[in-house]
Design a protein around this motif. Structure first.
Motif, mmCIF file in Angstrom:
data_model
loop_
_atom_site.group_PDB
_atom_site.id
_atom_site.type_symbol
_atom_site.label_atom_id
_atom_site.label_comp_id
_atom_site.label_asym_id
_atom_site.label_seq_id
_atom_site.Cartn_x
_atom_site.Cartn_y
_atom_site.Cartn_z
ATOM 1 N N THR A 264 0.883 -1.290 0.050
ATOM 2 C CA THR A 264 -0.034 0.047 0.012
ATOM 3 C C THR A 264 0.968 1.303 -0.060
ATOM 4 O OG1 THR A 264 -1.708 1.107 1.161
ATOM 5 C CG2 THR A 264 -0.197 0.089 2.663
ATOM 6 N N ASP A 265 0.283 2.227 -0.283
ATOM 7 C CA ASP A 265 0.964 3.607 -0.323
ATOM 8 C C ASP A 265 2.395 3.709 -1.234
ATOM 9 O OD1 ASP A 265 -0.592 4.732 1.622
ATOM 10 O OD2 ASP A 265 0.829 4.029 3.549
ATOM 11 N N ARG A 282 4.404 0.578 1.749
ATOM 12 C CA ARG A 282 4.406 -0.073 2.923
ATOM 13 C C ARG A 282 3.982 -1.358 2.758
ATOM 14 N NH1 ARG A 282 3.213 5.252 4.463
ATOM 15 N NH2 ARG A 282 4.908 6.221 6.025
ATOM 16 N N TYR A 283 3.911 -2.611 3.531
ATOM 17 C CA TYR A 283 3.440 -3.667 3.353
ATOM 18 C C TYR A 283 2.036 -3.341 4.118
ATOM 19 C CZ TYR A 283 7.222 -6.144 1.522
ATOM 20 O OH TYR A 283 8.264 -6.641 0.810
ATOM 21 N N ARG A 284 0.903 -4.043 3.880
ATOM 22 C CA ARG A 284 -0.509 -3.829 4.747
ATOM 23 C C ARG A 284 -0.242 -4.475 5.983
ATOM 24 N NH1 ARG A 284 -4.241 -2.613 1.116
ATOM 25 N NH2 ARG A 284 -3.885 -3.199 -1.110
ATOM 26 N N GLY A 285 -0.540 -3.630 7.045
ATOM 27 C CA GLY A 285 -0.297 -3.792 8.455
ATOM 28 C C GLY A 285 0.814 -3.426 9.111
ATOM 29 N N ASP A 286 1.898 -2.852 8.089
ATOM 30 C CA ASP A 286 3.081 -2.537 8.677
ATOM 31 C C ASP A 286 3.244 -0.845 8.309
ATOM 32 O OD1 ASP A 286 5.887 -2.199 9.332
ATOM 33 O OD2 ASP A 286 6.450 -3.930 7.945
ATOM 34 N N LYS A 287 3.847 -0.296 9.335
ATOM 35 C CA LYS A 287 3.728 1.122 9.174
ATOM 36 C C LYS A 287 5.343 1.715 8.578
ATOM 37 C CE LYS A 287 0.878 2.386 12.915
ATOM 38 N NZ LYS A 287 0.697 3.337 14.212
ATOM 39 N N ARG A 288 6.194 0.638 8.548
ATOM 40 C CA ARG A 288 7.647 1.064 8.181
ATOM 41 C C ARG A 288 7.536 1.262 6.438
ATOM 42 N NH1 ARG A 288 10.950 -3.814 10.355
ATOM 43 N NH2 ARG A 288 9.111 -5.053 9.415
#
Length: 325
Positions: A264-265, A282-288
């Protein structure tokens, strides 16, 4: 690693046209400032006005510019104008006299010879009677001494008398020639003098005021702006290269989930050397935030670098980027 698009260099034609316009505008402004508002003095004034337009075409760009043509007008006060009128009248009279003398000088034929002959004739009227009297006395003395005409002694005596006469006439001729030359020089000097008096006065000079306006350096500013943009772009890509190099430079097999469905993003931030798109995401569910390739795109260019892991596509970066090859 790939870079984003470099900033475009400036359009030099546009910069040159802007520079030419700035230069002309500065020059015209300086000229108007140098003219000032004219000049007012007790003896007169100087004023400026536009007399026309000069159309100038830039031979490089073909662009046309209209340049105003200016003229200065000098006006004298009433007293100074009266002085000038009288001075002009006197000079006109002097010029007329010089013209008359010059025509007389030219119409006199050989002016110097005329003067020479006139002076010689005047001198001869004084010298000739004295020469005749001297000859008569010499003849009388010879006869009284018993020397008869026709004798050798008489002839010798008369030759001496003749030589004295020749010397006197020669001296008279030299004197008349010298006086003739002096009179000719005097007459020529008179003509020159009247000609000098008849010369027109020099035109009055308009006052000059000096100013120095700086010209806007459009070319320099344009190139500096381009250099600043290029430097920023290079700095940005250097940072990107360092980040990608740290991730992609790992030796050996480095397989990473790169399936678009897991991300995503997503934003494209550059290209690899072989033209593959590099994304931040970003990976889904990961803010990094991560940097990498998109498996669906890599599969089209390097299908051997894409593997299936649990139903999702992953990328073997050592193959996708030919690391260690």
């Amino acid at each position: 690693m790939g870079k984003g698009k470099a900033p475009k260099p400036p359009d030099m034609t546009k910069l040159a046209n802007a520079q030419t316009s700035a230069n002309i505008g500065t020059a015209l402004t300086e000229r108007m400032m140098n003219m000032g508002g004219g000049m007012e003095t007790p003896d007169g004034s100087v004023s400026y006005s536009q007399s026309g337009i000069y159309d100038w075409t830039d031979p490089v760009s073909g662009k046309k510019y209209s340049i105003p043509l200016m003229k200065s007008t000098t006006s004298l006060s009433a007293a100074q104008q009266a002085i000038k009128d009288k001075s002009d009248s006197a000079k006109l009279t002097a010029a007329g006299i010089a013209d008359t003398l010059g025509r007389q000088f030219a119409q006199a034929g050989d002016f110097e010879n005329d003067i020479d002959n006139r002076i010689y004739d005047m001198g001869l009227k004084r010298v000739q009677p004295r020469m005749d009297e001297a000859r008569r006395r010499a003849e009388t003395n010879a006869v009284n001494r018993g020397i008869r005409p026709g004798s050798a002694a008489f002839d010798v005596l008369m030759r001496d008398v003749g030589q004295q006469e020749n010397d006197a006439y020669t001296q008279l001729a030299l004197n008349s020639r010298g006086q003739a030359m002096n009179e000719r020089a005097q007459r020529a000097g008179e003509i020159a003098g009247f000609l000098g008096m008849g010369q027109p006065a020099a035109a009055p000079v308009a006052p000059q005021y000096q100013s120095n306006l700086p010209t806007v350096d459009h070319i320099g500013l344009g190139m500096q702006n381009y250099q600043n943009q290029l430097g920023a772009w290079q700095q940005k890509n250097q940072s990107l290269n360092q980040a990608l190099g740290g991730m992609f430079g790992i030796a050996g097999n480095f397989i990473k989930y790169s399936d678009r469905r897991l991300k995503t993003d997503i934003n494209k931030v550059g290209r690899t050397d072989d033209g593959q798109n590099i994304y931040s995401y970003r990976y889904r569910g990961d803010k990094r935030m991560h940097l990498g390739l998109m498996a669906q795109e890599v599969e089209k260019k390097h299908p051997d670098a894409v593997v299936d892991v649990g139903g999702y596509k992953a990328v073997d970066y050592s193959k996708a980027l030919h690391l260690g090859a």
